[in-house]
Each structure stands twice: as structure tokens, then as C-alpha cells.
Design a protein around this motif. Structure first.
Motif, short mmCIF file in Angstrom:
data_model
loop_
_atom_site.label_atom_id
_atom_site.label_comp_id
_atom_site.label_asym_id
_atom_site.label_seq_id
_atom_site.Cartn_x
_atom_site.Cartn_y
_atom_site.Cartn_z
N ASP A 1 24.97 -15.76 -29.54
CA ASP A 1 24.24 -16.71 -28.72
C ASP A 1 25.17 -17.77 -28.13
OD1 ASP A 1 21.77 -17.93 -27.66
OD2 ASP A 1 22.20 -19.52 -29.12
N LEU A 2 26.04 -18.31 -28.97
CA LEU A 2 26.98 -19.33 -28.51
C LEU A 2 27.94 -18.77 -27.46
CD1 LEU A 2 28.01 -22.21 -28.69
CD2 LEU A 2 29.46 -21.50 -30.60
N ILE A 3 28.44 -17.58 -27.68
CA ILE A 3 29.35 -16.96 -26.72
C ILE A 3 28.66 -16.78 -25.37
CG2 ILE A 3 30.59 -14.83 -26.15
CD1 ILE A 3 31.15 -14.59 -29.22
N HIS A 4 27.44 -16.28 -25.39
CA HIS A 4 26.72 -16.05 -24.14
C HIS A 4 26.41 -17.36 -23.42
CE1 HIS A 4 26.21 -11.73 -24.42
NE2 HIS A 4 26.09 -11.91 -25.72
N ARG A 5 25.99 -18.38 -24.16
CA ARG A 5 25.70 -19.67 -23.54
C ARG A 5 26.95 -20.33 -22.99
NH1 ARG A 5 23.68 -23.45 -27.03
NH2 ARG A 5 24.17 -22.23 -28.86
N MET A 6 28.05 -20.29 -23.76
CA MET A 6 29.30 -20.90 -23.30
C MET A 6 29.86 -20.15 -22.09
SD MET A 6 30.61 -23.45 -25.69
CE MET A 6 32.24 -23.40 -25.10
N HIS A 7 29.79 -18.82 -22.11
CA HIS A 7 30.30 -18.05 -20.98
C HIS A 7 29.52 -18.38 -19.71
CE1 HIS A 7 31.03 -14.58 -18.34
NE2 HIS A 7 32.24 -14.60 -18.89
N LYS A 8 28.23 -18.58 -19.85
CA LYS A 8 27.41 -18.93 -18.69
C LYS A 8 27.84 -20.29 -18.12
CE LYS A 8 22.57 -18.94 -17.33
NZ LYS A 8 21.20 -18.73 -17.79
N LEU A 9 28.24 -21.20 -19.00
CA LEU A 9 28.65 -22.55 -18.58
C LEU A 9 30.07 -22.61 -18.05
CD1 LEU A 9 27.14 -24.73 -21.44
CD2 LEU A 9 26.39 -24.65 -19.06
N ILE A 10 31.02 -21.97 -18.76
CA ILE A 10 32.43 -22.17 -18.42
C ILE A 10 33.17 -20.90 -18.04
CG2 ILE A 10 32.62 -24.24 -19.84
CD1 ILE A 10 34.01 -22.55 -21.97
N GLY A 11 32.48 -19.76 -18.04
CA GLY A 11 33.14 -18.51 -17.65
C GLY A 11 33.99 -17.95 -18.77
N ASP A 12 35.05 -17.26 -18.38
CA ASP A 12 35.86 -16.53 -19.36
C ASP A 12 37.02 -17.38 -19.91
OD1 ASP A 12 37.43 -16.55 -17.12
OD2 ASP A 12 37.73 -14.39 -17.05
N ARG A 13 36.72 -18.58 -20.29
CA ARG A 13 37.73 -19.44 -20.91
C ARG A 13 37.64 -19.24 -22.43
NH1 ARG A 13 37.54 -25.18 -18.25
NH2 ARG A 13 39.51 -25.30 -19.37
N TRP A 14 38.17 -18.10 -22.85
CA TRP A 14 38.02 -17.62 -24.23
C TRP A 14 38.59 -18.60 -25.25
CZ3 TRP A 14 34.50 -14.56 -23.04
CH2 TRP A 14 34.59 -13.66 -21.97
N ASP A 15 39.64 -19.31 -24.89
CA ASP A 15 40.22 -20.27 -25.83
C ASP A 15 39.25 -21.41 -26.13
OD1 ASP A 15 40.56 -21.04 -23.15
OD2 ASP A 15 42.29 -22.30 -23.61
N LEU A 16 38.53 -21.87 -25.12
CA LEU A 16 37.54 -22.94 -25.35
C LEU A 16 36.36 -22.43 -26.16
CD1 LEU A 16 37.49 -24.74 -21.88
CD2 LEU A 16 38.63 -25.46 -23.98
N ILE A 17 35.92 -21.23 -25.86
CA ILE A 17 34.78 -20.65 -26.59
C ILE A 17 35.18 -20.43 -28.05
CG2 ILE A 17 33.25 -18.65 -26.79
CD1 ILE A 17 33.47 -18.39 -23.69
N ALA A 18 36.36 -19.87 -28.29
CA ALA A 18 36.82 -19.62 -29.66
C ALA A 18 36.96 -20.92 -30.44
CB ALA A 18 38.13 -18.85 -29.66
N GLY A 19 37.29 -22.00 -29.76
CA GLY A 19 37.42 -23.29 -30.41
C GLY A 19 36.12 -23.81 -30.99
N ARG A 20 35.00 -23.27 -30.52
CA ARG A 20 33.68 -23.66 -31.02
C ARG A 20 33.17 -22.77 -32.14
NH1 ARG A 20 32.83 -28.70 -29.37
NH2 ARG A 20 33.09 -28.91 -27.15
N ILE A 21 33.91 -21.70 -32.42
CA ILE A 21 33.49 -20.76 -33.47
C ILE A 21 34.58 -20.71 -34.53
CG2 ILE A 21 32.77 -18.40 -33.97
CD1 ILE A 21 32.00 -18.12 -31.02
N PRO A 22 34.35 -21.33 -35.68
CA PRO A 22 35.38 -21.35 -36.73
C PRO A 22 35.81 -19.95 -37.14
CG PRO A 22 33.56 -22.83 -37.28
CD PRO A 22 33.13 -22.03 -36.06
N GLY A 23 37.13 -19.76 -37.23
CA GLY A 23 37.68 -18.50 -37.69
C GLY A 23 37.81 -17.43 -36.63
N ARG A 24 37.44 -17.71 -35.40
CA ARG A 24 37.55 -16.71 -34.33
C ARG A 24 38.70 -17.06 -33.39
NH1 ARG A 24 34.76 -12.05 -35.49
NH2 ARG A 24 32.71 -12.59 -36.25
#
Length: 82
Positions: A36-59
Motif C-alpha cells: 500500500d505504501l509503495i503504491h501510494r508513494m509511487h503515485k505521489l513521487i514516481g519511481d524515486r525508489w530511494d525515497l520510497i525505501a526510506g519509508r520502509i524499514p529494512g528495504r
């Protein structure tokens, strides 16, 4: 200190040279909350995987990107819950 700051923000080269066959990738499982978080973040900021991973501990960004590719590109089969 300035040297440390430059090292911290240094961009890594593209991973194109490390590309592997998709058949060798092991599917990455995510919890429903992570998906859910990945899908919501991708919708907001696109494919900025480093920012998305920063919101998910251990990823790692690479895991998030691989998960996205495997669940959204043809040929990997859809696993998403409707």
C-alpha cells in the motif's frame, strides 16, 4: 566535513551493466502495508525508489524497484490483489 557531505550525496552509476535476466529474479514479497505504501508513494513521487525505501524499514531501493517491475510489467504475471 565538506568532503564527507560530498561523499554522502554522490550519485551511483546506473545499474544497466548489472542487468540480469528476469527469470533469475526471485519474487520479492511485501506485506499488505508495504504494498500500500509503495503504491501510494509511487503515485505521489514516481519511481524515486530511494525515497520510497526510506519509508520502509529494512528495504533497499533495489528491492522496491524490483518489486515494482515484477508486479507492473507484462511477463511477470499479476500478483496484486484487486
Amino acid at each position: 566535513m565538506n568532503n564527507h557531505r560530498q561523499q554522502k550525496h554522490a550519485k551511483l552509476p546506473p545499474l544497466e551493466s548489472e542487468e540480469v535476466s528476469s527469470t533469475r529474479w526471485q519474487f520479492i514479497t511485501m506485506t499488505a502495508q508495504e504494498e500500500d505504501l509503495i503504491h501510494r508513494m509511487h503515485k505521489l513521487i514516481g519511481d524515486r525508489w530511494d525515497l520510497i525505501a526510506g519509508r520502509i524499514p529494512g528495504r533497499k531501493p533495489e528491492e522496491i524497484e524490483r518489486y515494482w517491475i515484477m508486479t507492473h510489467l507484462e511477463g511477470f504475471g499479476k500478483r496484486r490483489r484487486g
